[in-house]
Design an enzyme around this catalytic site. Structure first.
Site, short mmCIF file in Angstrom:
data_model
loop_
_atom_site.label_atom_id
_atom_site.label_comp_id
_atom_site.label_asym_id
_atom_site.label_seq_id
_atom_site.Cartn_x
_atom_site.Cartn_y
_atom_site.Cartn_z
N ASP A 28 59.15 48.42 13.41
CA ASP A 28 57.97 49.28 13.61
C ASP A 28 56.89 48.54 14.38
O ASP A 28 56.76 47.32 14.29
CB ASP A 28 57.46 49.71 12.22
CG ASP A 28 56.50 50.89 12.33
OD1 ASP A 28 56.52 51.62 13.34
OD2 ASP A 28 55.72 51.08 11.38
N GLY A 31 54.63 51.11 19.46
CA GLY A 31 53.56 51.91 20.07
C GLY A 31 52.22 51.20 20.02
O GLY A 31 51.51 51.10 21.02
N ASN A 76 61.43 61.24 13.53
CA ASN A 76 60.89 60.83 14.84
C ASN A 76 61.03 61.92 15.91
O ASN A 76 60.41 61.82 16.97
CB ASN A 76 61.51 59.52 15.32
CG ASN A 76 61.06 58.29 14.55
OD1 ASN A 76 61.81 57.33 14.37
ND2 ASN A 76 59.81 58.27 14.09
N ARG A 79 57.82 63.52 17.50
CA ARG A 79 56.99 62.86 18.53
C ARG A 79 57.05 63.64 19.85
O ARG A 79 57.95 64.43 20.06
CB ARG A 79 57.49 61.43 18.73
CG ARG A 79 57.32 60.63 17.47
CD ARG A 79 57.60 59.19 17.70
NE ARG A 79 57.42 58.44 16.46
CZ ARG A 79 57.23 57.15 16.40
NH1 ARG A 79 57.22 56.42 17.51
NH2 ARG A 79 57.07 56.55 15.24
C1 IPE Z 1 60.07 54.06 10.92
O1 IPE Z 1 58.93 53.95 11.66
C2 IPE Z 1 61.21 54.51 11.79
C3 IPE Z 1 61.69 53.53 12.78
C4 IPE Z 1 61.30 52.30 12.87
C5 IPE Z 1 62.71 54.03 13.66
P1 IPE Z 1 57.90 55.15 11.79
O2 IPE Z 1 56.83 54.71 12.70
O3 IPE Z 1 58.61 56.41 12.15
O4 IPE Z 1 57.39 55.29 10.28
P2 IPE Z 1 56.05 55.97 9.72
O5 IPE Z 1 55.89 57.30 10.38
O6 IPE Z 1 54.93 55.06 10.06
O7 IPE Z 1 56.27 56.04 8.24
C1 IPE Z 2 58.90 51.93 16.00
O1 IPE Z 2 57.68 51.79 16.63
C2 IPE Z 2 59.95 52.60 16.85
C3 IPE Z 2 60.24 53.99 16.46
C4 IPE Z 2 59.76 54.61 15.42
C5 IPE Z 2 61.15 54.71 17.33
P1 IPE Z 2 56.62 52.96 16.63
O2 IPE Z 2 56.85 53.80 17.83
O3 IPE Z 2 56.62 53.71 15.35
O4 IPE Z 2 55.29 52.16 16.80
P2 IPE Z 2 53.90 52.47 16.09
O5 IPE Z 2 54.14 52.46 14.62
O6 IPE Z 2 53.44 53.80 16.59
O7 IPE Z 2 53.04 51.35 16.53
MG MG Z 3 55.61 53.45 13.59
#
Ligand code: IPE
Ligand code: IPE
Ligand code: MG
Length: 241
Positions: A28, A31, A76, A79
């Protein structure tokens, strides 16, 4: 007189001594890492994919038999479309290159049915061609822990069973081919499991890192291994005297 010497075990030794066979990662923070650098979220996922390849190789080099990575959850899909497409694009590209990863057997865990047929074919081809290799890499794609349990129960019902045991459910999960995770590592500062390996992590140890996934290094893995090796797992029992 016998001289007392103390040697610090290497990380590879700690992995073996502590019985650490399976590490799972909630990758995680891609982003937020990108936004802080004034980059697009898509660039964050690209950086995350590069780090993922390095971490998986490193885990193999220290003797971890099985890695599971959370790449895309059932939630996901909520998104924006361009971000979802960028992640799927990275995974599809990886599925083509990944055959070159020596000794790794690939398993995509999750529901592949909503994926494009060209992507599904690539994932399944990689699974087939690498099936006999010794190290396991599970890539959780369109994965949700609850959906996985529901899927497992439906599979068991379809086999004609009217009563289920824990062993039946474990075997019918997407991860029936590997041991439960010993350690789950989550980056990105969040202290939750986000629907990851719900059944399998009943007695798993957790390690939460403040780092965003693209910042993870081999040293951070060493730190997580040291933390794991210093813990006492009791499985509800008592410490051995
Ligand atoms: C968990 O991260 C899923 C992955 C790493 C693929 P998210 O970013 O989706 O989790 P939440 O929404 O913060 O719980
Ligand atoms: C994890 O990083 C990857 C996926 C969930 C696909 P994020 O995309 O959730 O990154 P943040 O949490 O928004 O920073
Ligand atoms: Mg995340």
């Amino acid at each position: 007189m016998i001289e007392k010497t103390e040697t610090t075990p290497t990380i590879k030794e700690l992995v073996a001594l502590s019985g650490l066979r399976h590490i799972a990662f909630i990758m995680d923070g891609n982003g937020r890492w990108a936004t802080a650098k004034h980059l697009s979220r898509e660039a964050g996922h690209k950086a995350g994919a590069d780090v993922f390849k390095k971490i998986v190789r490193y885990c193999k080099s220290i003797g971890i038999e099985c890695c599971t990575v959370y790449a895309f959850s059932t939630e996901n899909w909520n998104r924006p479309k361009p971000e979802v497409e960028a992640i799927m694009g990275l995974l599809e590209k990886y599925a083509v290159e990944a055959d070159a990863e020596k000794d790794i057997s690939f398993h995509f865990i999750g529901d592949k049915t909503p994926l494009s047929s060209s992507m599904r074919e690539k994932l399944e081809k990689l699974e087939r061609t690498t099936a006999d290799r010794p190290y396991i890499l599970n890539i959780a794609l369109n994965y949700g822990g609850r959906a996985e349990i529901v899927n497992a129960v439906n599979k068991i019902l379809a086999d004609g069973k009217t009563e289920v045991t824990e062993a039946d459910i474990s075997a019918a999960l997407y991860t029936g081919h590997c041991p439960d995770p010993d350690l789950v590592v989550r980056t990105g500062k969040e202290l939750r499991i986000s629907n990851f390996l719900l059944w399998q992590s009943a007695y798993t140890e957790y390690y939460f890192s403040e780092k965003m996934w693209p910042e993870m290094t081999a040293d951070d893995i060493d730190e997580a291994v040291r933390s794991f090796a210093g813990r006492k797992r009791r499985w509800g029992g008592l410490d051995k005297a």
